[in-house]
Motif scaffolding. Sequence first.
Motif, PDB file in Angstrom:
ATOM      1  N   THR A  12      29.757  25.852   1.290  1.00  0.00           N
ATOM      2  CA  THR A  12      28.860  26.969   1.578  1.00  0.00           C
ATOM      3  C   THR A  12      28.718  27.872   0.354  1.00  0.00           C
ATOM      4  OG1 THR A  12      29.489  26.925   3.923  1.00  0.00           O
ATOM      5  CG2 THR A  12      28.483  28.951   3.100  1.00  0.00           C
ATOM      6  N   TYR A  13      29.832  28.140  -0.297  1.00  0.00           N
ATOM      7  CA  TYR A  13      29.852  28.950  -1.513  1.00  0.00           C
ATOM      8  C   TYR A  13      29.048  28.281  -2.623  1.00  0.00           C
ATOM      9  CZ  TYR A  13      31.939  31.071  -5.738  1.00  0.00           C
ATOM     10  OH  TYR A  13      32.137  31.678  -6.952  1.00  0.00           O
ATOM     11  N   ASN A  14      29.210  26.980  -2.760  1.00  0.00           N
ATOM     12  CA  ASN A  14      28.484  26.255  -3.808  1.00  0.00           C
ATOM     13  C   ASN A  14      26.974  26.280  -3.575  1.00  0.00           C
ATOM     14  OD1 ASN A  14      30.939  25.653  -4.982  1.00  0.00           O
ATOM     15  ND2 ASN A  14      31.038  23.571  -4.173  1.00  0.00           N
ATOM     16  N   ARG A  15      26.569  26.108  -2.323  1.00  0.00           N
ATOM     17  CA  ARG A  15      25.128  26.148  -2.014  1.00  0.00           C
ATOM     18  C   ARG A  15      24.557  27.540  -2.283  1.00  0.00           C
ATOM     19  NH1 ARG A  15      27.023  23.284   2.452  1.00  0.00           N
ATOM     20  NH2 ARG A  15      26.747  25.067   3.838  1.00  0.00           N
ATOM     21  N   LYS A  16      25.309  28.550  -1.920  1.00  0.00           N
ATOM     22  CA  LYS A  16      24.851  29.927  -2.153  1.00  0.00           C
ATOM     23  C   LYS A  16      24.644  30.172  -3.648  1.00  0.00           C
ATOM     24  CE  LYS A  16      26.195  34.764  -1.376  1.00  0.00           C
ATOM     25  NZ  LYS A  16      27.235  35.670  -0.803  1.00  0.00           N
ATOM     26  N   ASN A  17      25.587  29.727  -4.463  1.00  0.00           N
ATOM     27  CA  ASN A  17      25.453  29.896  -5.905  1.00  0.00           C
ATOM     28  C   ASN A  17      24.258  29.125  -6.453  1.00  0.00           C
ATOM     29  OD1 ASN A  17      27.561  31.642  -6.318  1.00  0.00           O
ATOM     30  ND2 ASN A  17      29.023  30.069  -6.944  1.00  0.00           N
ATOM     31  N   PHE A  18      24.055  27.925  -5.924  1.00  0.00           N
ATOM     32  CA  PHE A  18      22.943  27.107  -6.422  1.00  0.00           C
ATOM     33  C   PHE A  18      21.597  27.761  -6.104  1.00  0.00           C
ATOM     34  CE2 PHE A  18      19.673  23.908  -5.768  1.00  0.00           C
ATOM     35  CZ  PHE A  18      19.664  23.279  -7.010  1.00  0.00           C
ATOM     36  N   VAL A  19      21.355  28.131  -4.851  1.00  0.00           N
ATOM     37  CA  VAL A  19      20.034  28.663  -4.479  1.00  0.00           C
ATOM     38  C   VAL A  19      19.772  30.008  -5.146  1.00  0.00           C
ATOM     39  CG1 VAL A  19      19.987  27.401  -2.289  1.00  0.00           C
ATOM     40  CG2 VAL A  19      20.860  29.754  -2.338  1.00  0.00           C
ATOM     41  N   SER A  20      20.827  30.734  -5.513  1.00  0.00           N
ATOM     42  CA  SER A  20      20.628  32.020  -6.182  1.00  0.00           C
ATOM     43  C   SER A  20      19.986  31.845  -7.555  1.00  0.00           C
ATOM     44  CB  SER A  20      21.963  32.756  -6.317  1.00  0.00           C
ATOM     45  OG  SER A  20      22.795  32.153  -7.288  1.00  0.00           O
ATOM     46  N   ARG A  21      20.028  30.630  -8.095  1.00  0.00           N
ATOM     47  CA  ARG A  21      19.476  30.370  -9.431  1.00  0.00           C
ATOM     48  C   ARG A  21      18.118  29.665  -9.390  1.00  0.00           C
ATOM     49  NH1 ARG A  21      24.299  29.250 -13.703  1.00  0.00           N
ATOM     50  NH2 ARG A  21      25.908  30.552 -12.746  1.00  0.00           N
ATOM     51  N   LEU A  22      17.618  29.389  -8.218  1.00  0.00           N
ATOM     52  CA  LEU A  22      16.306  28.753  -8.106  1.00  0.00           C
ATOM     53  C   LEU A  22      15.195  29.743  -8.418  1.00  0.00           C
ATOM     54  CD1 LEU A  22      16.714  26.735  -4.771  1.00  0.00           C
ATOM     55  CD2 LEU A  22      16.852  25.845  -7.112  1.00  0.00           C
ATOM     56  N   LYS A  23      14.105  29.231  -8.925  1.00  0.00           N
ATOM     57  CA  LYS A  23      12.912  30.054  -9.082  1.00  0.00           C
ATOM     58  C   LYS A  23      12.370  30.414  -7.698  1.00  0.00           C
ATOM     59  CE  LYS A  23      11.560  28.013 -13.523  1.00  0.00           C
ATOM     60  NZ  LYS A  23      10.524  27.254 -14.270  1.00  0.00           N
ATOM     61  N   PRO A  24      11.612  31.514  -7.568  1.00  0.00           N
ATOM     62  CA  PRO A  24      11.033  31.857  -6.264  1.00  0.00           C
ATOM     63  C   PRO A  24      10.157  30.724  -5.735  1.00  0.00           C
ATOM     64  CG  PRO A  24      10.828  33.697  -7.792  1.00  0.00           C
ATOM     65  CD  PRO A  24      11.312  32.530  -8.595  1.00  0.00           C
ATOM     66  N   CYS A  25      10.152  30.583  -4.435  1.00  0.00           N
ATOM     67  CA  CYS A  25       9.307  29.601  -3.750  1.00  0.00           C
ATOM     68  C   CYS A  25       9.629  28.169  -4.205  1.00  0.00           C
ATOM     69  CB  CYS A  25       7.838  29.919  -3.982  1.00  0.00           C
ATOM     70  SG  CYS A  25       6.745  29.253  -2.696  1.00  0.00           S
ATOM     71  N   SER A  26      10.914  27.846  -4.146  1.00  0.00           N
ATOM     72  CA  SER A  26      11.371  26.536  -4.594  1.00  0.00           C
ATOM     73  C   SER A  26      12.070  25.772  -3.487  1.00  0.00           C
ATOM     74  CB  SER A  26      12.349  26.693  -5.760  1.00  0.00           C
ATOM     75  OG  SER A  26      11.710  27.174  -6.910  1.00  0.00           O
ATOM     76  N   ILE A  27      11.896  24.460  -3.530  1.00  0.00           N
ATOM     77  CA  ILE A  27      12.609  23.557  -2.636  1.00  0.00           C
ATOM     78  C   ILE A  27      13.411  22.593  -3.509  1.00  0.00           C
ATOM     79  CG2 ILE A  27      10.654  21.931  -2.486  1.00  0.00           C
ATOM     80  CD1 ILE A  27      11.516  21.354   0.392  1.00  0.00           C
ATOM     81  N   ALA A  28      14.659  22.369  -3.134  1.00  0.00           N
ATOM     82  CA  ALA A  28      15.528  21.446  -3.887  1.00  0.00           C
ATOM     83  C   ALA A  28      15.953  20.321  -2.958  1.00  0.00           C
ATOM     84  CB  ALA A  28      16.739  22.177  -4.434  1.00  0.00           C
ATOM     85  N   ILE A  29      15.930  19.098  -3.486  1.00  0.00           N
ATOM     86  CA  ILE A  29      16.275  17.923  -2.682  1.00  0.00           C
ATOM     87  C   ILE A  29      17.377  17.152  -3.405  1.00  0.00           C
ATOM     88  CG2 ILE A  29      15.404  15.853  -1.535  1.00  0.00           C
ATOM     89  CD1 ILE A  29      12.572  17.054  -1.828  1.00  0.00           C
ATOM     90  N   PHE A  30      18.444  16.844  -2.655  1.00  0.00           N
ATOM     91  CA  PHE A  30      19.575  16.091  -3.196  1.00  0.00           C
ATOM     92  C   PHE A  30      19.811  14.847  -2.345  1.00  0.00           C
ATOM     93  CE2 PHE A  30      20.206  20.289  -4.845  1.00  0.00           C
ATOM     94  CZ  PHE A  30      20.838  20.120  -6.071  1.00  0.00           C
ATOM     95  N   ASN A  31      20.056  13.741  -3.010  1.00  0.00           N
ATOM     96  CA  ASN A  31      20.309  12.474  -2.325  1.00  0.00           C
ATOM     97  C   ASN A  31      21.755  12.037  -2.484  1.00  0.00           C
ATOM     98  OD1 ASN A  31      17.781  10.954  -1.234  1.00  0.00           O
ATOM     99  ND2 ASN A  31      17.108  11.927  -3.134  1.00  0.00           N
ATOM    100  N   ALA A  32      22.268  11.366  -1.461  1.00  0.00           N
ATOM    101  CA  ALA A  32      23.527  10.655  -1.601  1.00  0.00           C
ATOM    102  C   ALA A  32      23.326   9.471  -2.540  1.00  0.00           C
ATOM    103  CB  ALA A  32      24.015  10.174  -0.234  1.00  0.00           C
ATOM    104  N   ASN A  33      24.416   8.932  -3.035  1.00  0.00           N
ATOM    105  CA  ASN A  33      24.348   7.785  -3.937  1.00  0.00           C
ATOM    106  C   ASN A  33      23.818   6.542  -3.231  1.00  0.00           C
ATOM    107  OD1 ASN A  33      24.985   8.459  -6.553  1.00  0.00           O
ATOM    108  ND2 ASN A  33      27.162   8.025  -6.360  1.00  0.00           N
ATOM    109  N   ASP A  34      23.315   5.625  -4.034  1.00  0.00           N
ATOM    110  CA  ASP A  34      22.948   4.299  -3.543  1.00  0.00           C
ATOM    111  C   ASP A  34      24.194   3.519  -3.145  1.00  0.00           C
ATOM    112  OD1 ASP A  34      20.042   3.790  -3.749  1.00  0.00           O
ATOM    113  OD2 ASP A  34      20.335   4.252  -5.873  1.00  0.00           O
ATOM    114  N   GLU A  35      23.972   2.528  -2.299  1.00  0.00           N
ATOM    115  CA  GLU A  35      24.989   1.501  -2.049  1.00  0.00           C
ATOM    116  C   GLU A  35      24.644   0.307  -2.932  1.00  0.00           C
ATOM    117  OE1 GLU A  35      25.266   1.374   2.584  1.00  0.00           O
ATOM    118  OE2 GLU A  35      23.428   2.400   1.934  1.00  0.00           O
TER     119      GLU A  35
END
Length: 429
Positions: A12-35
């Motif tokens: 939760t702390y890590n996500r909060k830190n990450f979104v605090s650095r996004l530009k306004p009106c931004s969406i971020a997408i993260f994927n799990a690794n491939d198999e």
Amino acid sequence: MKYLPVNNEVFTYNRKNFVSRLKPCSIAIFNANDEFPRNGDQTFIYKQNPDFFYLTGIDQEQSVLILYPDCPNPLYREVLFLRQTNEHIAIWEGHKYTKEEARTASGIDNIYWLNDFDAILHTIINYAEHIYINTNENDRYSHTVPYRDIRLLDTLRTKYPLHKYERSALIMRDLRVVKSPIEIDLTKKACEITRDAFVRVLKFVKPGITEYEIEAEITHEFLRQRATGHAYSPIIASGKNAIVLHYIDNNQVCKDGDVVLFDFGAEYANYNADMSRSIPVSRRFTKRQRNVYDAVLRVMRAATKMIVAGAVLNEYQDEVGKIMTDELIGLGLLDKHDVAKQDPKMPLYKKYFMHGTSHHLGLDVHDFASRYKAFEVGNILTCEPGIYIAEEGLGIRIENDVLITANGNIDLMEDIPVEAEHIEEIMNS
């Protein structure tokens, strides 16, 4: 997972830190690794994408995270998508996260099945101006096969060509390098397991033992203590094998009179330890082996003192090189007159110490970090000088993991035997 549950406060702390650095009106997408396929009906043991784990704590394939703090629909500001299990998957692959289990692990309230991803993304992405994609920008890595994030980027650019695409890696490189208290505790746990495996090996090694038998002892202790396994392919290099920096064959007999160079570490909850030690097969160092060993140990201790906030990697390496040069002169491996005339860009010590002294450590063994940014409080770095004498068939490396704090640094492996006398004492007990 073998490891015990991790407190979701860190994610939760890590996500909060990450979104605090996004530009306004931004969406971020993260994927799990491939198999990755291992053969016709089996995949390799799954290893989670470290950025995805850093933000979610989810250790499962085919998962996606969306972070969209300005989303007009509050339901989709933080969303986790999971592969939906069924009876067939349960029988053939075993348990998968339920939605409630995923909430507990990640601290994310809004959980959906993966088959809802495309529909939900399409309903919100047009309200965003910037789309952050998580590319692998570790400068030790170069991909030849497009991974999930790259494939997603290609798809999104076709469907949404006028959005502004951004790099999550610029943010992640700054965030991941500074460890939170929970991350430090997980790293300490990996170090403790590594310590116990090393002590076990000290009592096991004797002439005639094979390198792979030693590896088996290490693996046994790792798994016995809930480690996921090895942080990296272990190096068990006896005699002249120690001259090969990344020797992993581990298939030779350890002979009387040789030194065995170990480089191994446990992985616990995706956090890594990284340790090197060198021990005598005959349980006593020869005079020459001891002199080289003590020289490496002196360099390591001097280098450890220099791992402080504000130090810069290249400058630090240059200073370690000077200390190593003096030790190599003392061992008769370099001549002080030749050193006085050396090309500063090609220092002579590199003949016997050809690798770097330190690298960042965390979710990756060589953790994602800038090689140009000064060390900071919260960084964990290795300290691993070595001397490799090809003509003598002797390689010595000693490595501990060091945490930088506001009050100096802490050696996370200070309780792992390192003094030659202590090693010999345990081996002969």
